[in-house]
Write an enzyme that holds these catalytic residues in place. Structure first.
Site, PDB file in Angstrom:
ATOM      1  CG  HIS A  75     -46.959  15.756   9.022  1.00 23.10           C
ATOM      2  ND1 HIS A  75     -46.841  17.038   9.490  1.00 23.10           N
ATOM      3  CD2 HIS A  75     -47.943  15.186   9.775  1.00 23.10           C
ATOM      4  CE1 HIS A  75     -47.714  17.239  10.472  1.00 23.10           C
ATOM      5  NE2 HIS A  75     -48.394  16.131  10.658  1.00 23.10           N
ATOM      6  CD  GLU A 109     -46.126  13.110  20.166  1.00 24.39           C
ATOM      7  OE1 GLU A 109     -46.155  14.078  20.958  1.00 24.39           O
ATOM      8  OE2 GLU A 109     -46.910  13.002  19.207  1.00 24.39           O
TER       9      GLU A 109
HETATM   10  C1  TPP Z   1     -46.467  16.271  18.036  1.00 27.06           C
HETATM   11  C2  TPP Z   1     -47.574  15.716  17.241  1.00 27.06           C
HETATM   12  N1  TPP Z   1     -48.111  14.534  17.608  1.00 27.06           N
HETATM   13  C3  TPP Z   1     -49.116  14.000  16.901  1.00 27.06           C
HETATM   14  C4  TPP Z   1     -49.598  14.628  15.800  1.00 27.06           C
HETATM   15  C5  TPP Z   1     -50.672  13.992  14.957  1.00 27.06           C
HETATM   16  N2  TPP Z   1     -51.938  14.674  15.099  1.00 27.06           N
HETATM   17  C6  TPP Z   1     -52.283  15.673  14.292  1.00 27.06           C
HETATM   18  S1  TPP Z   1     -53.715  16.355  14.715  1.00 27.06           S
HETATM   19  C7  TPP Z   1     -53.927  15.281  15.986  1.00 27.06           C
HETATM   20  C8  TPP Z   1     -55.119  15.391  16.846  1.00 27.06           C
HETATM   21  C9  TPP Z   1     -55.185  16.744  17.439  1.00 27.06           C
HETATM   22  O1  TPP Z   1     -56.310  16.867  18.222  1.00 27.06           O
HETATM   23  P1  TPP Z   1     -56.731  18.267  18.806  1.00 27.06           P
HETATM   24  O2  TPP Z   1     -55.558  18.931  19.394  1.00 27.06           O
HETATM   25  O3  TPP Z   1     -57.903  18.047  19.659  1.00 27.06           O
HETATM   26  O4  TPP Z   1     -57.120  19.110  17.510  1.00 27.06           O
HETATM   27  P2  TPP Z   1     -58.301  18.807  16.482  1.00 27.06           P
HETATM   28  O5  TPP Z   1     -57.748  17.848  15.474  1.00 27.06           O
HETATM   29  O6  TPP Z   1     -59.430  18.266  17.218  1.00 27.06           O
HETATM   30  O7  TPP Z   1     -58.568  20.118  15.845  1.00 27.06           O
HETATM   31  C10 TPP Z   1     -52.863  14.405  16.064  1.00 27.06           C
HETATM   32  C11 TPP Z   1     -52.721  13.307  17.017  1.00 27.06           C
HETATM   33  C12 TPP Z   1     -49.015  15.866  15.450  1.00 27.06           C
HETATM   34  N3  TPP Z   1     -49.413  16.538  14.361  1.00 27.06           N
HETATM   35  N4  TPP Z   1     -48.017  16.379  16.177  1.00 27.06           N
END
Ligand code: TPP
Ligand code: MG
Lengths: 315, 325
Positions: free
Chosen positions: B127, B60
């Site tokens: 959230h 972000e």
């Molecule tokens: C600061 C922030 N930005 C965006 C999100 C939204 N978000 C939640 S999980 C996710 C994907 C995360 O991917 P990864 O780190 O690879 O973990 P996975 O879901 O594959 O376990 C996103 C974009 C968040 N929770 N927090």
């Protein structure tokens, strides 16, 4: 020592728990959202199996498996998802906000990447207090793009903190394939940038994960400083509830299912003669029973008290 | 035209703006084929391609900062922050850079940050927040918050065409609501004009975003009890249409401000203070606030419902104020 039967039981419990969670959502029996970890059980279990009771673990938004691997009571975990007073956060937190320091579990976390800094702080206090605690911080391939992870690993390296950052490379961050979200082929190669040890293991092999963590933890305990371990796995689940998985093909998923860790460990256990088909059935039934009991416990639990909703903002 | 959801209205408006101005581009996490967490940008990549519907890594501060740079250099970026709660990571870029550009450097920064906010979905404390208050006291950042489908389109266009950083707050509970509109996009409205959602003489209810929608529902209930509430939907928090608020306050002499957010340190407090400065002598009672308790948003449905200021509690608070002697 790594005990494959114990690892199998934990993985089974996680798998059945997560399947139940998905079903409960689709039936409208639980609300909000959750991220399940089907396909990633070996990473959670392998890490937890290598930790000592005094060690600490921080988790992510996809944390049920990490928490169960660390010894969470499935009933209280489920109760949190049901928003009940008996849940780990008394219904205040939900899937992404549960913590149980008594189990060395320092939280699922809804802010991607955030828990790595928090884990560095746990490791700092372990060092300041002169304990032999080691801290493991899970994060995702997607989270690896967050600045806070780079900052945390840099300071952990400078201060030689007993921190092991574990990247669960499960192929995707929501809909974004790792190849589009991460500028290198392997997150582990970034260890070079912090001057720390980096390694990659097969995240679907709990023994490999266990062995890697055990070695790094041993090093950390002796003052060897932080490390970065990448566990290669695959998120068989959708990202969260309602994910139509349009960003990948069913063929790709089927190929991943052929590598999935639960079948692999079952095959290994039968090949080694540890468990026969009848024994596997008994273990499966036991896991199912525990999950059914967890749901029953959650549903029978009281709702949280609305009158005290604003209380407890300060300690 | 068959009724469209707020989500569809936002999408069609984004598409129209992308067609109208080649300098407009979108960026954010999973906004491409996935369409963003709430599906607002779904399908746009098919028409506009991955260069203009730009997926970002989860970074972000990085991509908000990059959008600010692109905006100063001539682009019109429209950034999606997946949940408003995550804007905290980019506060430095917005507060210490974007908000200072016009005043210090005489540079315009035509940037839009769209972000889903608010509770009601059981998503939990990280959230579900309404964090516009973090930016309300920062000169140099415009804040708009539609409560209707027409305004979602109108304010989005005005935001994109404005030469300043604009935060567009999209309440999650408004996304699935359907609206009868003659056409989308709707005519843009200038930033800084409140909307008198309902005329009334017994009290003024001021709100924005989802609370304004709920306040209209509350006013309909009250009308059945012969309490006539005037409902004002702010639409724009900065600039704030204080004249419209003050005129209504002078007329009804009783004012209730509704805010989704903790009572302490909120936007309602500032508006109340400005009204007291202007119309104190005309009021029968001090301006009243209905907000949330000073605690995080809990995840359990039952607890979350207990803290959200929906139509029922708005009606109760309005009834109380209107019937006070
Ligand atoms: C600061 C922030 N930005 C965006 C999100 C939204 N978000 C939640 S999980 C996710 C994907 C995360 O991917 P990864 O780190 O690879 O973990 P996975 O879901 O594959 O376990 C996103 C974009 C968040 N929770 N927090
Ligand atoms: Mg991932």
């Amino acid at each position: 020592m790594f005990d494959p039967t114990q690892a199998y039981d934990r993985m089974l419990l996680i798998r059945r728990f997560e399947e139940a969670v998905e079903k409960l959502f689709s039936e409208g029996r639980i609300m909000g959202t959750a991220h399940t970890c089907i396909g990633q059980e070996a990473t959670a279990v392998g890490v937890a199996a290598a930790l000592q009771p005094q060690d600490a673990l921080t988790s992510t938004h996809r944390g049920h498996g990490h928490f169960l691997a660390r010894g969470a009571d499935p009933g209280r975990l489920m109760a949190e998802l049901f928003g009940r007073a008996t849940g780990y956060s008394r219904g205040r937190g939900g899937s992404q906000m549960m913590m149980e320091p008594a189990l060395g579990f320092y939280g699922t976390n809804g802010i991607t990447g955030a828990s790595v800094a928090f884990a560095a702080g746990l490791a700092l206090q372990a060092q300041l207090a002169g304990t032999d605690r080691v801290v493991v911080a899970f994060f995702g391939d997607g989270a690896s793009s967050q600045g806070v992870i780079h900052e945390s690993l840099n300071l952990a390296a400078l201060w030689k903190l007993p921190l092991i950052a574990v990247c669960e490379s499960n192929g995707y961050a929501m809909s974004t394939p790792a190849s589009c979200g991460v500028s290198v082929d392997s997150v582990a190669t970034r260890a070079v940038a912090y001057g720390i040890t980096g390694a990659t293991v097969d995240g679907n092999d709990p023994r490999a994960v266990h062995d890697a963590i055990a070695a790094l933890a041993d090093r950390g305990r002796k003052g060897g400083g932080p490390a970065l371990l990448e566990c290669r796995t695959y998120r068989l689940s959708g990202h969260s509830r309602g994910d139509r998985r349009e960003y990948r093909t069913r063929d790709e998923e089927q190929a991943a299912w052929r590598q999935e860790p639960l079948t692999r460990i079952e095959q290994a256990l039968t090949a080694a003669g540890t468990l026969d088909a009848a024994a596997l059935e008994r273990h499966r039934a036991a896991a199912e029973r525990r999950v059914a009991e967890a749901i029953a416990f959650a549903e029978a639990s009281p709702m949280p008290d609305e009158d005290t909703v604003a209380e407890g903002v300060f300690a | 035209m068959s009724p469209l959801t707020t989500t569809q209205i936002l999408r069609e408006t984004l598409a129209a703006e992308l067609r109208r101005d080649p300098a407009v581009f979108l960026m954010g996490e999973d906004i491409g084929a996935y369409g963003g967490s709430f599906g607002v940008t779904r399908g746009l990549i098919d028409e506009f391609g991955a260069t203009r519907i730009r997926n970002t890594p989860i970074s972000e501060p990085g991509f908000v900062g990059a959008a600010i740079g692109a905006a100063v250099a001539g682009a019109r970026p429209v950034v999606e922050i997946m949940f408003m709660d995550f804007i905290t990571l980019a506060v430095d870029q917005l507060v210490n850079m974007a908000a200072k550009l016009a005043y210090v450097y005489n540079q315009s920064c035509p940037l839009v940050i769209r972000t889903p906010m608010g509770g009601g979905r059981g998503y939990g404390a990280t959230h579900s927040q309404c964090l516009e208050r973090l930016f309300f006291g920062v000169p140099g950042i415009r804040i708009v918050a539609p409560a209707t489908g027409a305004d979602a389109s109108a304010l989005l266009q005005s935001a994109i065409r404005d030469p300043n950083p604009v935060l567009l707050l999209e309440h999650k509970l408004l996304y699935p609501l359907r609206w009868e509109l003659d056409a989308v996009p709707t005519p843009p409205v200038p930033l800084g004009q409140a909307r008198i959602a309902r005329r009334g003489s017994d009290l003024t209810v001021i709100a924005w975003s989802w609370c304004a929608f709920e306040a209209e529902r509350a006013a309909a209930q009250l009308a059945a009890e012969e309490i006539e509430a005037e409902v004002i939907d702010l639409r724009s928090l900065n600039p704030l249409d204080i004249e419209t608020l003050a005129a209504s306050a002078r007329k009804t002499r009783r004012v209730l401000i509704v805010e989704e957010g903790p009572r302490t340190g909120g936007i309602a407090a500032e508006i109340g203070s400005q009204l007291h400065e202007r119309v104190f002598g005309d009021l029968e009672f001090p301006v009243q606030r209905l907000a949330m308790p000073d605690c995080p948003v809990p995840s359990a449905r039952s607890l979350e419902a207990a803290v959200m200021p929906g139509a029922e509690v708005i009606a109760a608070a309005a009834r109380d104020l209107a019937t006070r002697v």
